[in-house]
Design a protein around this motif. Structure first.
Motif, mmCIF file in Angstrom:
data_model
loop_
_atom_site.group_PDB
_atom_site.id
_atom_site.type_symbol
_atom_site.label_atom_id
_atom_site.label_comp_id
_atom_site.label_asym_id
_atom_site.label_seq_id
_atom_site.Cartn_x
_atom_site.Cartn_y
_atom_site.Cartn_z
ATOM 1 N N HIS A 456 0.928 -1.133 0.223
ATOM 2 C CA HIS A 456 -0.023 -0.337 0.077
ATOM 3 C C HIS A 456 0.597 1.323 0.007
ATOM 4 C CE1 HIS A 456 0.153 -1.049 4.609
ATOM 5 N NE2 HIS A 456 0.578 0.168 4.465
ATOM 6 N N GLY A 457 1.892 1.376 -0.827
ATOM 7 C CA GLY A 457 2.855 2.302 -0.943
ATOM 8 C C GLY A 457 4.144 2.721 0.461
ATOM 9 N N ALA A 458 3.788 1.848 1.647
ATOM 10 C CA ALA A 458 4.698 1.907 2.123
ATOM 11 C C ALA A 458 5.861 0.893 2.325
ATOM 12 C CB ALA A 458 3.329 1.924 3.676
ATOM 13 N N ASP A 462 6.330 1.308 7.713
ATOM 14 C CA ASP A 462 4.966 1.301 7.957
ATOM 15 C C ASP A 462 4.877 3.114 7.292
ATOM 16 O OD1 ASP A 462 3.070 -0.916 7.488
ATOM 17 O OD2 ASP A 462 2.834 -0.785 9.293
ATOM 18 N N ASN A 463 5.857 3.634 7.302
ATOM 19 C CA ASN A 463 5.821 4.900 6.765
ATOM 20 C C ASN A 463 5.963 5.005 4.561
ATOM 21 O OD1 ASN A 463 7.318 5.730 8.715
ATOM 22 N ND2 ASN A 463 8.984 4.766 7.781
ATOM 23 N N TYR A 464 4.583 5.794 4.418
ATOM 24 C CA TYR A 464 4.050 6.138 3.462
ATOM 25 C C TYR A 464 4.234 6.723 2.721
ATOM 26 C CZ TYR A 464 0.468 6.853 -0.092
ATOM 27 O OH TYR A 464 -0.749 6.585 -1.183
ATOM 28 N N ASN A 465 4.789 6.127 1.316
ATOM 29 C CA ASN A 465 6.098 7.106 0.818
ATOM 30 C C ASN A 465 5.596 6.841 -1.298
ATOM 31 O OD1 ASN A 465 7.790 8.679 -0.821
ATOM 32 N ND2 ASN A 465 9.038 8.735 0.793
ATOM 33 N N SER A 491 -7.801 3.716 3.518
ATOM 34 C CA SER A 491 -8.168 4.302 4.922
ATOM 35 C C SER A 491 -6.391 5.868 4.868
ATOM 36 C CB SER A 491 -7.286 3.186 5.722
ATOM 37 O OG SER A 491 -6.809 3.074 5.464
ATOM 38 N N SER A 492 -6.391 6.126 6.202
ATOM 39 C CA SER A 492 -4.816 6.993 6.534
ATOM 40 C C SER A 492 -3.940 6.030 6.704
ATOM 41 C CB SER A 492 -5.644 7.495 8.208
ATOM 42 O OG SER A 492 -5.658 6.121 8.977
ATOM 43 N N SER A 672 9.271 -0.899 0.142
ATOM 44 C CA SER A 672 7.999 -1.639 0.086
ATOM 45 C C SER A 672 8.341 -3.256 0.591
ATOM 46 C CB SER A 672 7.520 -2.318 -0.878
ATOM 47 O OG SER A 672 6.510 -2.889 -0.372
ATOM 48 N N ASP A 673 7.838 -3.609 1.975
ATOM 49 C CA ASP A 673 8.402 -4.813 2.572
ATOM 50 C C ASP A 673 8.866 -5.744 1.478
ATOM 51 O OD1 ASP A 673 5.341 -5.717 1.841
ATOM 52 O OD2 ASP A 673 5.409 -6.037 3.710
ATOM 53 N N HIS A 674 8.452 -6.308 0.248
ATOM 54 C CA HIS A 674 8.790 -7.078 -1.090
ATOM 55 C C HIS A 674 10.025 -6.008 -1.822
ATOM 56 C CE1 HIS A 674 4.928 -10.024 -0.952
ATOM 57 N NE2 HIS A 674 4.905 -9.093 0.423
ATOM 58 N N LEU A 675 10.609 -7.272 -2.841
ATOM 59 C CA LEU A 675 11.338 -6.357 -4.018
ATOM 60 C C LEU A 675 10.668 -6.775 -4.810
ATOM 61 C CD1 LEU A 675 14.808 -7.874 -2.581
ATOM 62 C CD2 LEU A 675 13.549 -6.051 -1.711
#
Length: 699
Positions: A456-458, A462-465, A491-492, A672-675
């Motif tokens: 989800h872009g984090a 979990d920092n959204y960027n 969501s937020s 992201s948490d995936h590559l």
């Protein structure tokens, strides 16, 4: 209330008169216990005749029964089970109801449920000792004094609580009652507990375990026994003999029986009950040395290590030998049996020795050995012939003559042939892959494909960027991107943004979106809250459709299908995110392949499959599709901080040419948490027959 009865054939309500017995040899007794489950078998039908037959087959002199009904309910046809079973066996009995209820409307008999003791010998007296309970059902310890040819023994039975905390308290209460006795005692019970539990260890601290040398003497369920929860526990006056579980489907539990000999000196001067190796079988590799242990199980319930005090014989000393007691040396492949002798007892240890070498010595394609083949190299590459598109014949030979090979051919070529070498143990395996590809010509043109779970872009913290995600995609040069975990006003966590629209704007690419979670907006008039998969493309997306996949009540999963016009070639491109368990993924794999089968022409499937390359569900995919990263076992995609597993893939149909290995890569980024993974693939502007070329080495 305890009911003490004699068999009908005795004719006296108090049992036959006792007379002094002459001097007898050591008293031997077959003791048994059996949870009869209200006489209901595996078919759930109550049948006291079957129960009586099962008891008779044990050959027991005294048997304890648990879960016995007396006029209880329709579940046992309102029968007086204690009376019926006793009459069928012609044995004395005592029944103790722990549940005693008023009659049902229209009936006169009280409804009772409890425990029971049957005996071939007269029951002199009995008592039911109340035990602690958890409040759901009363529990008690039934005690019966039995005259065995002039010797009085005390037989106990109980059906312990369902709570482990209460059972531990009951164990103390049972030991206190047994400890206070002055006659030989046997506790034959259904403790509702495994032998490793604290309550059983407490009971074994003062009582023997008749099955101490049989940890797999399972008693429940009767059809496929998997746990041991019934026990025969004599006090220290008894010498332990043969013990066995008796097969029967008359109840959901199995009866157990043990031969016991009354011998007050048994604990101090025991004999050998049985001799056994701690290993049931030894499986070793040639050239290795291992250890073994031999134990003597004594008639007082103790165990002695007799490894260093036994004699050993060997049927095949060339396969394995014993250079010292307790040491086994594997010499050559084969089988042997080690026989240990201690006193008059013997025990056997089967030994299998394997080379465990799965290497292949050669692989041939259409009868021609692959030049330069080495067992350590697992991937080989060939071009296809121009005039023959049949799958080539592939054969292989193992280094070990006792090994085996299995060859899995693709349904069409180009594709990958999997050759699996299996060692002589049937377990150790090694996979080789033969890649058959088309020769690249001027009609082929490359497209760069990416698969990326963007979380989800984090990032992993979990920092959204989303700008950082866009930079990764831009710098990769990808033409078409399959995305997973994509939010739209979700969501937020993603600033309530339309993340796919924003990525499209940042990258100047077209997009298609498939919502797998689609929820009403948090406020009226706002867009719906969505989460799913997406496709970004530099080429026109002609059409798209999202298919929901079977998810068995867990998070909804789907596959997004797009048709993309790539320089006049209609490419079917799919992005998916599969479920978290194998049952889901197996079903979802079948559904995706069925959806793809409806389309003709080149097809590419990318996504987060949540499965390792060797998983059965991945085998379904790779049987039909080419895996761009098949020859890169370390192409790990999760997690992005310490990658250790491959769960993201780029798969393609046979009419898509896989790209060069050096251009297929995992991009190292913590956006992201995936590559993300990226590779060139090749499409054809038109069909063309290819010319034969000689086999090529690694590209």
């Amino acid at each position: 209330m305890v009911q003490l009865l004699v068999p009908a054939w005795v004719g006296a309500s108090t049992g036959p008169a006792l007379t002094a017995a002459p001097q007898q040899p050591p008293l031997k007794l077959k003791a048994a216990t059996y949870n009869i489950n209200n006489a209901r078998g595996t078919d759930n039908v109550p049948d006291t005749t079957r129960i009586a037959d099962a008891i008779r087959s044990t050959g027991a002199d005294v048997i304890a029964l648990q879960a016995v009904d007396k006029n209880y309910s329709s579940r046992s046809s309102y029968e007086d089970q204690p009376k019926l079973i006793s009459e069928k066996l012609g044995m004395y009995y005592v029944f103790a109801p722990n549940v005693d209820l008023a009659p049902e409307p229209g009936r006169t008999e009280r409804r009772q449920f409890g425990t029971m003791i049957l005996s071939k010998y007269p029951i002199v007296s009995s008592m039911n000792h109340p035990l602690s309970n958890s409040g759901t059902e009363k529990r008690a310890l039934l005690e019966a004094d039995i005259d065995v040819n002039g010797t009085t023994i005390r037989y106990f039975t109980t059906h312990m609580d369902t709570s482990s905390t209460v059972r531990l308290k009951q164990a103390d209460e049972i030991l206190a009652i047994v400890r206070s006795q002055s006659v030989p005692a046997i506790v034959a019970a259904y403790p509702n507990a495994l032998d490793t539990s604290a309550e059983m260890k407490q009971l074994f601290s003062e009582l023997s375990d008749a099955f101490f040398d049989q940890p797999e003497a399972f008693t429940n369920p009767s059809q496929l026994p998997a746990k041991r929860i019934s026990y025969i526990m004599p006090d220290r006056n008894w010498e332990l003999g043969e013990a066995k579980v008796v097969p029967s489907l008359a109840s959901t539990h199995l009866p157990i029986v043990s031969e016991l000999t009354l011998n007050p000196d048994a604990h101090l001067n025991p004999n050998i009950k049985s001799l056994a190796f701690t290993d049931k079988i030894k499986i070793e590799t040639v050239g290795t040395t291992s250890t073994f242990k031999l134990q003597a199980y004594m008639t007082n319930g103790t165990i002695r290590d007799v490894t260093n005090h036994s004699q050993y014989a060997n049927t095949q000393p060339n396969v394995a030998d014993i250079p010292a007691p307790g040491v086994l040396r594997a010499l050559a492949s084969g089988t042997t049996v080690i026989t240990a002798t201690y006193g008059q007892s013997t025990a056997n240890l089967p030994v299998s020795v394997y080379l465990k070498n799965p290497n292949l010595s050669s692989i041939s394609v259409n009868g021609v050995p692959i030049p330069g083949f080495t067992p350590s190299q697992t991937d080989y590459y060939f071009t296809l012939p121009a005039d023959n598109r049949q799958v080539p014949a592939v054969t292989a030979v193992t280094e070990d003559p006792n090994g085996a090979t299995k060859i899995q051919l693709p349904s069409v070529v180009p594709g990958i042939v999997y050759v699996i070498g299996t060692a002589d143990d049937g377990l150790t395996a090694k996979e080789y892959r033969i890649h058959f590809a088309e020769e690249k010509t001027d009609v082929h043109f490359p497209i760069k494909i990416m698969s990326y779970n963007i979380h989800h872009g984090a990032d992993p913290s979990d920092n959204y960027n989303l700008d950082r995600i866009a930079d990764v995609i831009r710098q990769s040069g990808a033409d078409i991107v399959g995305l997973q975990e994509v939010d739209r006003y979700y969501s937020s966590r993603s600033n309530n943004e339309d993340t796919i629209q924003r990525l499209s704007d940042l990258l100047g690419m077209q997009f298609a979106y498939g919502a797998n979670l689609d929820r009403p907006p948090s406020e009226p008039g706002q867009p719906r809250s969505q989460y799913g998969t997406a496709v970004l493309s530099k080429y026109p997306i002609v059409q798209n459709q999202n298919y929901w996949l079977t998810s068995y009540g867990q998070e909804q999963r789907g596959v997004l299908e797009t048709t993309i016009d790539v320089q006049g070639v209609q490419l079917s491109f799919y992005s998916t995110h599969l479920g978290l368990d194998a049952i889901q993924r197996n079903t979802q794999a079948d559904e995706i392949l069925a959806i793809m089968a409806k389309r003709s022409g080149p097809k590419i499937l990318v996504g987060d499959f949540n499965a390792r390359p060797y998983a059965p569900e991945m085998s379904k995919f790779t049987k039909e599709l080419q895996n761009q990263f098949a020859d890169q076992p370390n192409a790990f995609t999760i997690d992005s901080v310490n990658p250790s597993a491959t769960i993201d893939y780029i798969l393609a149909s046979s009419d898509v040419m896989l790209g060069e290995r050096e251009n297929a890569r995992v991009i190292q980024t913590q956006a992201s948490d995936h590559l993300p993974i990226v590779s060139n693939l090749y499409l054809k502007r038109q069909l063309q027959q290819l010319q034969w070329t000689r086999p090529m080495g690694r590209r």
